[in-house]
Design a protein around this motif. Sequence first.
Motif, PDB file in Angstrom:
ATOM      1  N   ILE A   1       0.843  -1.202   0.000  1.00 26.63           N
ATOM      2  CA  ILE A   1       0.000   0.000   0.000  1.00 26.63           C
ATOM      3  C   ILE A   1       0.875   1.247   0.000  1.00 26.63           C
ATOM      4  N   LEU A   2       0.619   2.143  -0.935  1.00 25.61           N
ATOM      5  CA  LEU A   2       1.344   3.409  -1.026  1.00 25.61           C
ATOM      6  C   LEU A   2       0.387   4.538  -0.687  1.00 25.61           C
TER       7      LEU A   2
ATOM      8  N   ALA B   1      -1.587  -1.200  -4.010  1.00 26.21           N
ATOM      9  CA  ALA B   1      -2.804  -0.496  -3.602  1.00 26.21           C
ATOM     10  C   ALA B   1      -2.442   0.931  -3.205  1.00 26.21           C
ATOM     11  N   VAL B   2      -3.433   1.798  -3.213  1.00 26.26           N
ATOM     12  CA  VAL B   2      -3.239   3.187  -2.810  1.00 26.26           C
ATOM     13  C   VAL B   2      -4.018   3.440  -1.522  1.00 26.26           C
ATOM     14  N   GLY B   3      -3.332   3.995  -0.536  1.00 27.44           N
ATOM     15  CA  GLY B   3      -3.992   4.376   0.704  1.00 27.44           C
ATOM     16  C   GLY B   3      -4.430   5.828   0.628  1.00 27.44           C
TER      17      GLY B   3
ATOM     18  N   ASP C   1     -10.295  13.302  -5.405  1.00 26.15           N
ATOM     19  CA  ASP C   1      -9.386  13.699  -6.485  1.00 26.15           C
ATOM     20  C   ASP C   1      -8.111  12.860  -6.454  1.00 26.15           C
ATOM     21  N   LEU C   2      -7.615  12.553  -5.251  1.00 27.48           N
ATOM     22  CA  LEU C   2      -6.416  11.733  -5.139  1.00 27.48           C
ATOM     23  C   LEU C   2      -6.673  10.343  -5.710  1.00 27.48           C
TER      24      LEU C   2
ATOM     25  N   ILE D   1      -7.530   1.895  -0.392  1.00 25.83           N
ATOM     26  CA  ILE D   1      -7.902   1.739   1.009  1.00 25.83           C
ATOM     27  C   ILE D   1      -8.257   3.118   1.527  1.00 25.83           C
ATOM     28  N   TYR D   2      -9.548   3.322   1.797  1.00 22.64           N
ATOM     29  CA  TYR D   2     -10.013   4.640   2.224  1.00 22.64           C
ATOM     30  C   TYR D   2     -10.223   4.655   3.733  1.00 22.64           C
TER      31      TYR D   2
END
Length: 240
Positions: A101-102, A125-127, A150-151, A164-165
């Motif tokens: 996760i980044l 994945a994006v955090g 937006d991110l 991952i929100y």
Amino acid sequence: MILYPAIDLKGGACVRLWKGEMDHATVFSENPAAQAQAFEAAGCEWLHLVDLDGAFAGAPVNAAAVEAILKAVAVSTQLGGGVRDRATIERWLDLGVARVILGTAAVRDPELVKAAAKAHPGRIAVGVDARDGMAAVAGWAEATDIKATDLARRFEDAGVAAIIYTDIDRDGAMQGPNVTATAALARAVGIPVIASGGVSSMDDLRALKACGAPLDGVISGRALYDGRIEVAAAAALLKT
């Protein structure tokens, strides 16, 4: 939907923070590998690992604890915290982490995220960590002027496996998840979204299931340690 039990690492121990505050940490286990085994035995299919110290330091700090977990369990793991360069990504993937996760890197170095996602399909994945709808970085200590939605949209076509929100003000507070914001983000992007922050009861899981948005999974921590949510029952509920 998938249940992701959270193992947050601080000083080599398994802890939970209150609203992301490092000085409000409760230690739940001095043996993270044993905790991981307990979650596995209870029937989880994934584990969500976070190197909290690493998130502040900008490089892995609890590597020994993470490696011990990887050796102790067979279930898949996703890991975030202090992953800011390609070498660290490669190291964790080589050691057996299923998904890296980044978070901070997604804001400060989006090209790193895109390159890693291209090189490792399904494993990046994006955090997206938000306070009042705005992204925060560096262990949630620094606010940005970027909207969480937006991110997430920046990586719509990058091939990342998941978003991952986390609603920071709900995390560890046992006040329920921000269902509205989570659902809105999931509707705004085509990337699978995993909900995190404040999940404290079976009713919270039911609310996320019923939100009408295509959520991929739910992360829970303190409620699992406190016994408010039982792993096997939660996993079964989310599967149906």
